[in-house]
Scaffold this motif. Structure first.
Motif, PDB file in Angstrom:
ATOM      1  N   ARG A 101      32.676  52.262  59.243  1.00  0.00           N
ATOM      2  CA  ARG A 101      33.143  53.646  59.188  1.00  0.00           C
ATOM      3  C   ARG A 101      34.470  53.619  59.947  1.00  0.00           C
ATOM      4  O   ARG A 101      34.494  53.429  61.158  1.00  0.00           O
ATOM      5  N   THR A 141      25.025  55.044  48.272  1.00  0.00           N
ATOM      6  CA  THR A 141      24.419  55.642  49.462  1.00  0.00           C
ATOM      7  C   THR A 141      22.944  55.897  49.187  1.00  0.00           C
ATOM      8  O   THR A 141      22.584  56.283  48.072  1.00  0.00           O
ATOM      9  N   ILE A 142      22.130  55.711  50.223  1.00  0.00           N
ATOM     10  CA  ILE A 142      20.704  56.014  50.025  1.00  0.00           C
ATOM     11  C   ILE A 142      20.455  57.519  49.948  1.00  0.00           C
ATOM     12  O   ILE A 142      19.396  57.959  49.521  1.00  0.00           O
ATOM     13  N   ASP A 143      21.445  58.328  50.373  1.00  0.00           N
ATOM     14  CA  ASP A 143      21.202  59.762  50.563  1.00  0.00           C
ATOM     15  C   ASP A 143      21.077  60.567  49.267  1.00  0.00           C
ATOM     16  O   ASP A 143      20.542  61.678  49.280  1.00  0.00           O
ATOM     17  N   MET A 191      15.716  59.610  56.502  1.00  0.00           N
ATOM     18  CA  MET A 191      17.175  59.789  56.485  1.00  0.00           C
ATOM     19  C   MET A 191      17.606  60.703  55.341  1.00  0.00           C
ATOM     20  O   MET A 191      16.773  61.254  54.628  1.00  0.00           O
ATOM     21  N   GLY A 192      18.890  60.824  55.173  1.00  0.00           N
ATOM     22  CA  GLY A 192      19.426  61.649  54.088  1.00  0.00           C
ATOM     23  C   GLY A 192      20.607  62.505  54.525  1.00  0.00           C
ATOM     24  O   GLY A 192      21.154  63.256  53.742  1.00  0.00           O
ATOM     25  N   ARG A 193      20.923  62.420  55.803  1.00  0.00           N
ATOM     26  CA  ARG A 193      21.996  63.247  56.370  1.00  0.00           C
ATOM     27  C   ARG A 193      21.739  64.731  56.075  1.00  0.00           C
ATOM     28  O   ARG A 193      20.684  65.223  56.446  1.00  0.00           O
ATOM     29  N   GLU A 217      15.968  64.337  57.964  1.00  0.00           N
ATOM     30  CA  GLU A 217      16.682  64.376  59.254  1.00  0.00           C
ATOM     31  C   GLU A 217      17.619  65.586  59.353  1.00  0.00           C
ATOM     32  O   GLU A 217      17.922  66.058  60.442  1.00  0.00           O
ATOM     33  N   HIS A 224      16.627  52.945  60.123  1.00  0.00           N
ATOM     34  CA  HIS A 224      17.416  52.045  59.276  1.00  0.00           C
ATOM     35  C   HIS A 224      16.590  51.103  58.399  1.00  0.00           C
ATOM     36  O   HIS A 224      17.141  50.428  57.530  1.00  0.00           O
ATOM     37  N   ARG A 263      17.324  51.461  54.883  1.00  0.00           N
ATOM     38  CA  ARG A 263      18.573  50.972  54.284  1.00  0.00           C
ATOM     39  C   ARG A 263      18.551  49.477  53.971  1.00  0.00           C
ATOM     40  O   ARG A 263      19.535  48.944  53.455  1.00  0.00           O
TER      41      ARG A 263
HETATM   42  O1  F6P Z   1      24.522  57.869  54.818  1.00  0.00           O
HETATM   43  C1  F6P Z   1      23.499  56.953  55.009  1.00  0.00           C
HETATM   44  C2  F6P Z   1      22.809  57.163  56.326  1.00  0.00           C
HETATM   45  O2  F6P Z   1      21.786  56.201  56.443  1.00  0.00           O
HETATM   46  C3  F6P Z   1      22.253  58.563  56.565  1.00  0.00           C
HETATM   47  O3  F6P Z   1      21.036  58.788  55.893  1.00  0.00           O
HETATM   48  C4  F6P Z   1      22.139  58.590  58.065  1.00  0.00           C
HETATM   49  O4  F6P Z   1      22.226  59.907  58.548  1.00  0.00           O
HETATM   50  C5  F6P Z   1      23.337  57.782  58.497  1.00  0.00           C
HETATM   51  O5  F6P Z   1      23.710  56.983  57.382  1.00  0.00           O
HETATM   52  C6  F6P Z   1      23.094  56.885  59.676  1.00  0.00           C
HETATM   53  O6  F6P Z   1      24.306  56.331  60.045  1.00  0.00           O
HETATM   54  P1  F6P Z   1      24.458  55.024  60.931  1.00  0.00           P
HETATM   55  O7  F6P Z   1      24.012  53.856  60.120  1.00  0.00           O
HETATM   56  O8  F6P Z   1      25.912  54.971  61.241  1.00  0.00           O
HETATM   57  O9  F6P Z   1      23.578  55.225  62.125  1.00  0.00           O
END
Ligand code: F6P
Length: 319
Positions: A72, A125-127, A169-171, A222, A249, A252
């Motif tokens: 990022r 993205t998994i979201d 997850m899912g933001r 989340e 995680h 992911r």
């Molecule tokens: O966008 C994918 C994601 O896994 C979201 O579901 C989660 O909120 C975020 O990334 C977590 O981010 P990081 O891996 O930077 O902790």
């Protein structure tokens, strides 16, 4: 275009490797030179770019994570960073790029396109929070992981007559919670898109237990808040012992499902063909089985529609 690059950016997702493989092999098949950028936009700025051949993407279709790594990158949010990235591509005569990532990555792709680099975005993205595609790369695998976890939790929760709060997850998007909740027969699904009433949830759960139910699964996206807090609020209301699992995680990682591999392969190839046609500034997606390319501008300025019908169905079936 004659030379193209590919990068993965933002949170990784299962199927990114399959997408990279498709971009590289499809590009080479069509006679292009293909380059890979390491560590997303950070690698673009630092000029971490290498040429790929057929073998560079061998043995990766089945692997989670991304061989190109991801980052990022704050610097790429600045006009100077974006210009530097575009310059690093231009000095190698790379005139097209495929960006695989989520929302934030799309913002960067949009900028590159405006700087004259032919750009295609792939929703990685998994979201499942990218509009103008029915599904994103990684979502299917992430949901499968959650379903598998809930199956296991259900066993032990039943033995102890407890409720299980599972934070996923899912933001800001409730899709992982919705699909995994429906697929695992969860009693309650909490998503940021739909308001809920903890009093109603707690008393329904108590009623179910008094009628012989031996467990209760509550899936919390989340975006709603912390599973710990939800569990405490419900326990305070109905006294039923609750346990909290934050899947984190784990969601992911691991091998992508065949659905994610097929999706990633189709979209990767589609993106390359679009670049060859001279198209730019598009997000590639799939809608009702059709591959589509939509202006990234439009995609980043829209919100994904929540599937209320599915949500209502999950509710009806979880009595
Ligand atoms: O966008 C994918 C994601 O896994 C979201 O579901 C989660 O909120 C975020 O990334 C977590 O981010 P990081 O891996 O930077 O902790």
């Amino acid at each position: 275009v004659k030379k193209i690059a590919v990068l993965t950016s933002g949170g990784d997702s299962q199927g990114m490797n399959a997408a990279v493989r498709a971009v590289v092999r499809s590009g080479l098949y069509h006679g292009l030179e293909v380059f890979a950028v390491q560590r997303g936009y950070a690698g673009l700025i630092n000029d971490d770019i290498r040429e790929m051949d057929l073998r560079s993407v061998g043995d990766i279709i089945q692997r989670g994570g991304t061989i190109l790594q991801s980052a990022r990158c704050k610097e790429f949010m600045t006009p100077e960073g974006q210009q530097l990235g575009a310059d690093n591509l231009r000095k190698r005569d790379i005139d097209g790029i495929v960006v695989i990532g989520g929302d934030g990555s799309y913002q960067g792709a949009n900028k590159l396109s405006k700087l004259g680099i032919k750009t295609m975005g792939l929703p990685g993205t998994i979201d499942n929070d990218i509009p103008y595609t029915d599904i994103t790369i990684g979502f299917d695998t992430a949901v499968s992981i959650v379903v598998d976890a809930i199956n296991k939790l259900r066993d032990t929760m039943s033995s102890h007559e407890r409720s299980s709060v599972v934070e996923v997850m899912g933001r800001h998007c409730g899709d992982i919670a919705l699909y995994a909740g429906l697929a695992s027969g969860a009693e309650t699904i909490l998503v940021p898109e739909v308001p809920f009433d903890l009093d109603e949830i707690a008393s329904r759960m108590a009623g179910n237990f008094s009628q012989g139910k031996r467990h209760s699964i509550i899936v919390v996206a989340e975006g709603v808040g912390k599973g710990e807090d939800i569990a405490a609020e419900i326990m305070r209301r109905n006294g039923i012992e609750a346990r909290v699992t934050v899947l984190g995680h784990i969601q992911r990682g691991g091998a992508p499902t065949h659905n994610d591999r097929v999706l990633a392969s189709s979209l990767g190839d589609f993106a390359v063909r679009k670049l060859i046609e001279g198209d730019s500034g598009k997000s590639c997606g799939i809608i009702k089985g059709e591959l589509v390319a939509t202006d990234i501008d439009k995609v980043v300025n829209s919100k994904k529609q929540f599937n209320m019908e599915l949500y209502e169905l999950a509710k009806r079936l979880s009595q």
